[in-house]
Design a protein around this motif. Structure first.
Motif, PDB file in Angstrom:
ATOM      1  N   PHE A   1      -1.032 100.489  20.498  1.00  0.00           N
ATOM      2  CA  PHE A   1      -1.743  99.592  21.761  1.00  0.00           C
ATOM      3  C   PHE A   1      -1.368  98.155  21.360  1.00  0.00           C
ATOM      4  O   PHE A   1      -1.253  97.542  22.387  1.00  0.00           O
ATOM      5  CB  PHE A   1      -3.526  99.987  20.395  1.00  0.00           C
ATOM      6  N   VAL A   2      -0.978  97.513  20.013  1.00  0.00           N
ATOM      7  CA  VAL A   2      -0.820  96.715  20.479  1.00  0.00           C
ATOM      8  C   VAL A   2       0.894  95.500  21.183  1.00  0.00           C
ATOM      9  O   VAL A   2       1.326  95.514  22.448  1.00  0.00           O
ATOM     10  CB  VAL A   2      -0.428  95.873  19.303  1.00  0.00           C
ATOM     11  N   SER A   3       1.546  96.770  20.676  1.00  0.00           N
ATOM     12  CA  SER A   3       2.930  97.171  22.061  1.00  0.00           C
ATOM     13  C   SER A   3       3.209  97.066  23.277  1.00  0.00           C
ATOM     14  O   SER A   3       3.641  96.470  23.819  1.00  0.00           O
ATOM     15  CB  SER A   3       3.682  98.332  20.614  1.00  0.00           C
ATOM     16  N   LEU A   4       2.149  97.819  23.076  1.00  0.00           N
ATOM     17  CA  LEU A   4       2.119  98.826  24.692  1.00  0.00           C
ATOM     18  C   LEU A   4       1.656  97.370  25.697  1.00  0.00           C
ATOM     19  O   LEU A   4       1.248  97.155  26.707  1.00  0.00           O
ATOM     20  CB  LEU A   4       1.009 100.261  24.866  1.00  0.00           C
ATOM     21  N   THR A   5       0.066  96.800  24.821  1.00  0.00           N
ATOM     22  CA  THR A   5      -0.785  95.574  25.857  1.00  0.00           C
ATOM     23  C   THR A   5       0.179  94.613  25.697  1.00  0.00           C
ATOM     24  O   THR A   5       0.267  94.338  26.642  1.00  0.00           O
ATOM     25  CB  THR A   5      -1.452  95.577  24.918  1.00  0.00           C
ATOM     26  N   LEU A   6       1.066  94.281  24.667  1.00  0.00           N
ATOM     27  CA  LEU A   6       1.746  93.261  24.926  1.00  0.00           C
ATOM     28  C   LEU A   6       2.679  92.877  26.183  1.00  0.00           C
ATOM     29  O   LEU A   6       2.690  92.335  26.445  1.00  0.00           O
ATOM     30  CB  LEU A   6       1.835  92.638  23.200  1.00  0.00           C
ATOM     31  N   CYS A   7       3.944  94.233  25.382  1.00  0.00           N
ATOM     32  CA  CYS A   7       4.658  94.212  26.480  1.00  0.00           C
ATOM     33  C   CYS A   7       4.233  94.788  27.678  1.00  0.00           C
ATOM     34  O   CYS A   7       5.409  94.011  28.870  1.00  0.00           O
ATOM     35  CB  CYS A   7       5.233  95.356  25.870  1.00  0.00           C
ATOM     36  N   PHE A   8       3.318  95.163  28.053  1.00  0.00           N
ATOM     37  CA  PHE A   8       3.491  95.046  29.795  1.00  0.00           C
ATOM     38  C   PHE A   8       1.794  94.011  29.458  1.00  0.00           C
ATOM     39  O   PHE A   8       2.818  92.767  30.842  1.00  0.00           O
ATOM     40  CB  PHE A   8       1.766  96.424  29.842  1.00  0.00           C
TER      41      PHE A   8
ATOM     42  N   ILE B   1      11.101  89.048  29.635  1.00  0.00           N
ATOM     43  CA  ILE B   1      12.482  89.142  29.907  1.00  0.00           C
ATOM     44  C   ILE B   1      12.674  89.513  31.523  1.00  0.00           C
ATOM     45  O   ILE B   1      13.104  88.942  32.687  1.00  0.00           O
ATOM     46  CB  ILE B   1      14.306  88.822  29.030  1.00  0.00           C
ATOM     47  N   MET B   2      12.679  90.904  31.368  1.00  0.00           N
ATOM     48  CA  MET B   2      13.199  91.912  32.576  1.00  0.00           C
ATOM     49  C   MET B   2      12.142  91.576  33.370  1.00  0.00           C
ATOM     50  O   MET B   2      12.603  91.431  34.408  1.00  0.00           O
ATOM     51  CB  MET B   2      12.620  93.506  32.162  1.00  0.00           C
ATOM     52  N   GLY B   3      10.819  91.401  32.617  1.00  0.00           N
ATOM     53  CA  GLY B   3       9.316  91.049  34.117  1.00  0.00           C
ATOM     54  C   GLY B   3      10.042  89.643  34.674  1.00  0.00           C
ATOM     55  O   GLY B   3       9.726  89.439  35.876  1.00  0.00           O
ATOM     56  N   PHE B   4      10.626  88.766  34.097  1.00  0.00           N
ATOM     57  CA  PHE B   4      10.879  87.526  35.113  1.00  0.00           C
ATOM     58  C   PHE B   4      12.679  87.835  35.644  1.00  0.00           C
ATOM     59  O   PHE B   4      12.394  87.324  37.103  1.00  0.00           O
ATOM     60  CB  PHE B   4      11.218  86.565  33.232  1.00  0.00           C
ATOM     61  N   PHE B   5      13.251  88.833  35.219  1.00  0.00           N
ATOM     62  CA  PHE B   5      14.192  88.898  36.328  1.00  0.00           C
ATOM     63  C   PHE B   5      13.787  89.998  36.837  1.00  0.00           C
ATOM     64  O   PHE B   5      14.314  89.005  38.838  1.00  0.00           O
ATOM     65  CB  PHE B   5      15.510  90.542  35.243  1.00  0.00           C
TER      66      PHE B   5
ATOM     67  N   THR C   1       5.520  92.360  30.785  1.00  0.00           N
ATOM     68  CA  THR C   1       6.591  92.362  31.724  1.00  0.00           C
ATOM     69  C   THR C   1       5.714  91.270  33.376  1.00  0.00           C
ATOM     70  O   THR C   1       5.985  90.797  34.259  1.00  0.00           O
ATOM     71  CB  THR C   1       6.401  94.187  31.379  1.00  0.00           C
ATOM     72  N   ILE C   2       4.487  91.541  33.392  1.00  0.00           N
ATOM     73  CA  ILE C   2       3.332  90.835  34.279  1.00  0.00           C
ATOM     74  C   ILE C   2       3.802  89.414  34.557  1.00  0.00           C
ATOM     75  O   ILE C   2       4.141  88.989  35.494  1.00  0.00           O
ATOM     76  CB  ILE C   2       2.600  91.380  34.335  1.00  0.00           C
ATOM     77  N   ALA C   3       3.631  89.425  33.049  1.00  0.00           N
ATOM     78  CA  ALA C   3       3.884  87.358  32.997  1.00  0.00           C
ATOM     79  C   ALA C   3       5.183  87.138  33.477  1.00  0.00           C
ATOM     80  O   ALA C   3       5.393  85.888  33.886  1.00  0.00           O
ATOM     81  CB  ALA C   3       3.365  86.697  31.577  1.00  0.00           C
ATOM     82  N   GLY C   4       6.101  87.784  33.085  1.00  0.00           N
ATOM     83  CA  GLY C   4       7.481  87.723  33.400  1.00  0.00           C
ATOM     84  C   GLY C   4       7.731  87.998  34.645  1.00  0.00           C
ATOM     85  O   GLY C   4       8.519  87.262  35.628  1.00  0.00           O
TER      86      GLY C   4
END
Length: 124
Positions: free
Chosen positions: A104-111, A46-50, A114-117
């Motif tokens: 690792f999973v949190s940082l990888t998937l959250c980054f 959501i943050m990335g999309f915004f 964000t990029i996808a958003g």
């Protein structure tokens, strides 16, 4: 509408969404903190999309949306303090592999979210 009210409303809705994510994955919480991971990934998306969406608009036109979405909703929904606490609890319970996997999973998937958003915000 006053920005303080927008932040308040967004934060309340984000907190309720966070509670829903925690309840959804409650039966697996002893296995892995899936509720926190899910909330953080969605908040990053959501943050990335915004951010992507806002980049294409004049800054004065996004102020209201920023207060409600970025500061309010995402602030109430994302859970870095819970992520940190759960990771430390895993370490204290001698579950170092799970703790490292969580980081690792949190940082990888959250980054990635964000990029996808950001991409979606610019092109959708």
């Amino acid at each position: 509408m006053n920005q303080i009210i927008l932040i308040f409303l967004g934060g309340g809705l984000g907190s309720l969404a966070r509670y829903g994510a925690a309840k959804t994955f409650l039966k697996w919480s002893s296995v892995f903190p899936f509720g926190t991971l899910t909330a953080n990934i969605i908040a990053c998306l959501i943050m990335g999309f915004f951010t992507g969406w806002a980049a294409l608009r004049p800054s004065e036109s996004v102020t209201t949306y920023r207060a409600f979405i970025a500061v309010g909703f995402c602030g109430g929904f994302s859970t870095f303090s819970t992520f940190s606490n759960e990771t430390i609890l895993l370490i204290q319970n001698n579950r170092m592999t799970d703790a490292l996997l969580n980081v690792f999973v949190s940082l990888t998937l959250c980054f990635g979210a964000t990029i996808a958003g950001m991409w979606l915000g610019k092109y959708v």
